[in-house]
Design an enzyme around this catalytic site. Sequence first.
Site, PDB file in Angstrom:
ATOM      1  N   SER A  31      -5.924 -30.324 -11.129  1.00 39.04           N
ATOM      2  CA  SER A  31      -4.869 -31.058 -10.436  1.00 39.04           C
ATOM      3  C   SER A  31      -3.474 -30.514 -10.732  1.00 39.04           C
ATOM      4  O   SER A  31      -2.503 -30.907 -10.088  1.00 39.04           O
ATOM      5  CB  SER A  31      -4.912 -32.542 -10.832  1.00 39.04           C
ATOM      6  OG  SER A  31      -4.476 -32.720 -12.169  1.00 39.04           O
ATOM      7  N   LYS A  32      -3.369 -29.605 -11.700  1.00 42.00           N
ATOM      8  CA  LYS A  32      -2.059 -29.170 -12.183  1.00 42.00           C
ATOM      9  C   LYS A  32      -1.398 -28.175 -11.233  1.00 42.00           C
ATOM     10  O   LYS A  32      -2.054 -27.512 -10.432  1.00 42.00           O
ATOM     11  CB  LYS A  32      -2.186 -28.571 -13.582  1.00 42.00           C
ATOM     12  CG  LYS A  32      -2.778 -29.522 -14.616  1.00 42.00           C
ATOM     13  CD  LYS A  32      -1.977 -30.812 -14.750  1.00 42.00           C
ATOM     14  CE  LYS A  32      -2.357 -31.624 -15.982  1.00 42.00           C
ATOM     15  NZ  LYS A  32      -3.702 -32.203 -15.907  1.00 42.00           N
ATOM     16  N   ASN A  33      -0.074 -28.045 -11.360  1.00 42.52           N
ATOM     17  CA  ASN A  33       0.708 -27.185 -10.460  1.00 42.52           C
ATOM     18  C   ASN A  33       0.317 -25.715 -10.561  1.00 42.52           C
ATOM     19  O   ASN A  33       0.512 -24.948  -9.618  1.00 42.52           O
ATOM     20  CB  ASN A  33       2.202 -27.302 -10.764  1.00 42.52           C
ATOM     21  CG  ASN A  33       2.752 -28.706 -10.558  1.00 42.52           C
ATOM     22  OD1 ASN A  33       2.016 -29.685 -10.601  1.00 42.52           O
ATOM     23  ND2 ASN A  33       4.043 -28.814 -10.348  1.00 42.52           N
ATOM     24  N   GLN A  54      -5.615 -27.486 -15.753  1.00 47.60           N
ATOM     25  CA  GLN A  54      -6.700 -28.241 -15.119  1.00 47.60           C
ATOM     26  C   GLN A  54      -6.472 -28.299 -13.611  1.00 47.60           C
ATOM     27  O   GLN A  54      -5.364 -28.042 -13.121  1.00 47.60           O
ATOM     28  CB  GLN A  54      -6.741 -29.643 -15.757  1.00 47.60           C
ATOM     29  CG  GLN A  54      -7.787 -30.584 -15.226  1.00 47.60           C
ATOM     30  CD  GLN A  54      -7.256 -31.471 -14.115  1.00 47.60           C
ATOM     31  OE1 GLN A  54      -6.051 -31.604 -13.909  1.00 47.60           O
ATOM     32  NE2 GLN A  54      -8.162 -32.090 -13.397  1.00 47.60           N
TER      33      GLN A  54
END
Length: 420
Positions: free
Chosen positions: A195-197, A193
Amino acid sequence: MSSKLALLGGKPVVTGPVTESWPQFDQDEATAVMEVLESGNWNHGPKCQEFEEEFARLQNAKYGLLCTCGTAALEVICRGAKIGVGDEVITSPYTFHGTCMGIMMAGGTVTFADIDPDTNNIDPDAIEVAITPRTRAIMVVHFGGLACDMNRILDIAAKHDLLVLEDAAHGWGAQYAGRGLGSWGLASGFSFQQSKNMTSGEGGIALTSDEEMADIIGCVINSGRSIYERAPEELRWGGNHRITDFLAAILLCQLERVEAQNDIREQNAAMLTRALSQLEGIDPIRRVPEATRVSWHVYGARFNKEAFEGVSRSVFMRALRAEGVPVGSGYSEPVYKNPVFQHDWQGGAYKPLAWTTTPDAPDYRDLQLPNVEQYCRERISISQTVMLTSENRMGEVVNAFEKVCGQAKELIGLENKEVS
């Protein structure tokens, strides 16, 4: 450095932006997406297969199966593990509700075990207390990419003949004892998603090293189509949880950056931990010794207001933000306080979830787990985009913490007071 707190009119310690822009991309992503566009192969194709293989290799698993999101990945691994109505799955109460939704959408019942207040991860001792005759599996949550105590959890699972599943949604490139998160249990799920790294806007992946498990998961994702001819015929069913080569092309580019970015986050986390450990009233999250690599999707610490003469966490964070440090508080309450767990399903007419009709279905409204509830009141969080900042800027973040901690008495009485 100004001796006066910025919240009270002094000069901020941090001299420029701390948060790195996100998502990060360059011409490589644009070129990769254009290649897919021009190929005419816009479906779940060769780019997906390439990424599945590469990401599974990174995490030391044999099989990777891309799907629409992290929550779907957790649902499909529960389905692959044959979790169903009447099966209890023990998990952490400090997590996004997607962890629970994955279990519940497979028909399982969620059982919560309290956290270890030092690591913020599920407490192995609490797991043993939570086991009942209907317990089928343990779903660990490697929160923030910090590994759970897998040796102890695997021992408990073996002792009680339980499966281990991993919510490794935050675990890209993270390791326990030198081996990738997501490769320790029977299967695992990761998220991509925005916001993920590692991100493609949305997306997820399930990992396993068990071929039959991989085949069942593949059937769930791909409308019942078997890949390895190992899934029992009665389990060869599912919906459409596929993603396209457009997203896989982006993920292949993101994969090339993840190791270097994790290096930066690890260096900044080490600096923060060394400094915050010296400050009375601030307790950095503790990593188990076997957590050989952490992805730091979030960095956490605990705030003890008694050490600051009763100054609240909210005021303390206001002071840090005024100094230029973008801190948050994490989840405000345990996931079992989510309305889906607080509704009287047994007494209501609407029962959409399988666990609401099972014998002795839990009533979460009276559940109180002291460690996680205290942790929700005390946590201070720093996001992965801050953890990507430069060494000099992280040094300023450290100085800001030291300044606010050293002058916390100046914050007394500001709880409900506007400060210009």
